[in-house]
Design a protein around this motif. Structure first.
Motif, PDB file in Angstrom:
ATOM      1  N   THR A   1      28.069  61.273 -60.985  1.00 16.10           N
ATOM      2  CA  THR A   1      29.454  61.699 -61.205  1.00 16.10           C
ATOM      3  C   THR A   1      30.033  62.328 -59.947  1.00 16.10           C
ATOM      4  O   THR A   1      31.161  62.029 -59.546  1.00 16.10           O
TER       5      THR A   1
ATOM      6  N   THR B   1      30.452  65.957 -68.455  1.00 16.79           N
ATOM      7  CA  THR B   1      30.176  66.557 -69.761  1.00 16.79           C
ATOM      8  C   THR B   1      28.981  65.885 -70.433  1.00 16.79           C
ATOM      9  O   THR B   1      28.131  66.561 -71.022  1.00 16.79           O
TER      10      THR B   1
ATOM     11  N   CYS C   1      35.325  64.243 -65.707  1.00 14.39           N
ATOM     12  CA  CYS C   1      35.109  65.158 -66.852  1.00 14.39           C
ATOM     13  C   CYS C   1      34.218  64.526 -67.910  1.00 14.39           C
ATOM     14  O   CYS C   1      33.314  65.182 -68.450  1.00 14.39           O
TER      15      CYS C   1
ATOM     16  N   TYR D   1      39.853  62.088 -62.332  1.00 10.06           N
ATOM     17  CA  TYR D   1      39.584  63.378 -62.959  1.00 10.06           C
ATOM     18  C   TYR D   1      39.041  63.197 -64.379  1.00 10.06           C
ATOM     19  O   TYR D   1      38.078  63.852 -64.783  1.00 10.06           O
TER      20      TYR D   1
END
Length: 163
Positions: free
Chosen positions: A149, A18, A14, A10
């Motif tokens: 990702t 991002t 992120c 996780y």
């Protein structure tokens, strides 16, 4: 153990998502918005410096007007300096600047103006990112990072139980 790997997955998802989204947003917003922001900041700073200079000149003019009201002979002295009239005083030699001295002062003034132009507030990275090829590269890199990702850090495959 599975909980620790899920948290790590996780966090990595992120971070990389991002970064990819930021690269895409930067490539889209760099030319019209971010560049204009820095230009407006530069213009605002120049206007503020002009306002300060005007306030200083107004204060000097007010002081000169007050001095003129106190001493009327001062008006004749200011006239000679302002309009370049030579005073009618006999036996006084006034210094004059030569052409070489004027040329040197002119060059120094233009050198100072060039330094002010070079000291703009627009950072170099904004100029580089605003180029068309670099914007395309940023956009493609951001899309690629988001795709990678989702491929590597997306939801893991569930194993089916065989009966």
């Amino acid at each position: 153990m599975a909980n620790g790997s899920a948290i790590l997955r996780y966090l990595l998802f992120c971070i990389f998502f991002t970064a990819g989204a930021a690269a895409i947003a930067l490539s889209i917003l760099i030319d019209p918005d971010i560049r204009d922001y820095y230009r407006n900041r530069l213009q605002l700073r120049q206007v503020e410096e002009g306002n300060v200079r005007m306030e200083r000149l107004i204060a000097q003019y007010d002081a000169q007007i007050q001095q003129l009201e106190r001493d009327p002979n001062l008006l004749g002295k200011l006239q000679t300096f302002t309009f370049g009239h030579e005073p009618d005083i006999e036996g006084v030699i006034l210094p004059r600047a030569s052409k070489e001295e004027l040329a040197a002062a002119k060059e120094a003034l233009f050198a100072e103006l060039d330094e002010q132009k070079d000291a703009q507030l627009i950072p170099q990275w904004v100029h580089r990112c605003a180029q068309t090829n670099n914007r395309r590269i940023l956009f493609v890199a951001g899309c690629g990072l988001i795709l990678i990702t989702f491929i590597f850090f997306g939801t893991p495959h569930r194993h089916r139980r065989h009966r």
